[in-house]
Design a protein around this motif. Structure first.
Motif: not given
Length: 265
Positions: A216-217, A255
């Motif tokens: 995700q990062a 994030l």
């Protein structure tokens, strides 16, 4: 000088036909209670399994069923080394603990050999039990018997029975002692296996969660930097190195907007 076990002390065989002051009798404990005990010893799938409480129950039931003065258990810890002693009485626990501390006595030998060890008269104990035998007699124990808690190559401990009367256990009592030790071994190994499976599952879950957060990062950085995911990952690793962070911690910082993308000018 005596070598090996004395005539009163033997290993790996039963001598119920030479009992001194004992006779073959029907075990006085009810069959129902014995069955319940075996179920308890093998059912270790409880939410709050307490190993010492489990071993204490084994020692108490062994003393009751084998008609001896007291019983104890020596057991391994996280390693294969014997380090724990639990007894049906404090005297039995201390007598068992003495064997652990000095690495001598019937329990240690039963554990090492994987075979029962019995001493029908501690007054005639082998000289290698120079510390154990006198101390056991000070606690008014005249006989000691030990059953290995072992499944093939896996050793978890030994069950000990102490009596203030000299003499062998009867054949039926010897068989029951061995069966109790085996049932407890199965229960302990089962619990150990399940605990290992749970730990592995938790580790895999944590690893998967970490990978997801890092991915995700990478996606967030790639979007912010208007670059490829591979370049974003390289940037994430570099920032983790510069700030002395674990890669997952760096990803969490991205994030949460704590790490800004590098200047693209």
């Amino acid at each position: 000088m005596r070598s090996g076990l004395s005539r009163a002390c033997s290993a790996g065989k039963n001598r119920g036909d030479q009992s001194q002051g004992r006779r073959e009798v029907i075990i006085p404990a009810s069959e129902q209670r014995i069955r319940e005990t075996f179920l308890e010893l093998t059912d270790t799938l409880v939410d709050r399994f307490d190993r010492e409480e489990f071993l204490g129950m084994l020692a108490s039931r062994a003393a009751e069923f084998l008609e001896v003065t007291a019983a104890a258990v020596i057991a391994t810890g996280e390693t294969a080394t014997v380090e724990l002693a639990v007894g049906s009485s404090e005297a039995a626990r201390l007598t068992a603990l003495l064997q652990v501390r000095y690495s001598e006595g019937p329990g240690i030998e039963a554990f090492d050999r994987g075979a029962p060890v019995t001493c029908s008269d501690l007054a005639d104990a082998p000289e290698r039990w120079a510390t154990f035998a006198p101390t056991a007699r000070e606690f008014d124990y005249s006989a000691a018997h030990a059953f290995p808690m072992r499944l093939r190559e896996q050793k978890v401990g030994a069950l000990l029975a102490f009596d203030n009367r000299p003499g062998e256990l009867t054949a039926s009592m010897t068989e029951l002692g061995g069966a109790l030790a085996t049932a407890a071994t199965l229960g302990l190994l089962h619990h150990r296996a399940l605990r290992g499976q749970a730990a592995t599952a938790e580790q895999l879950k944590g690893t998967l969660s970490s990978k997801i957060r890092i991915e995700q990062a990478k996606g967030v950085l790639a979007e912010r930097m208007q670059t490829t995911v591979d370049d974003a990952f390289a940037t994430l690793r570099e920032r983790a190195r510069q700030q002395n962070l674990m890669l997952l911690d760096a990803a969490e910082a991205v994030l949460s907007d704590e790490i800004e993308p590098p200047d693209q000018r």
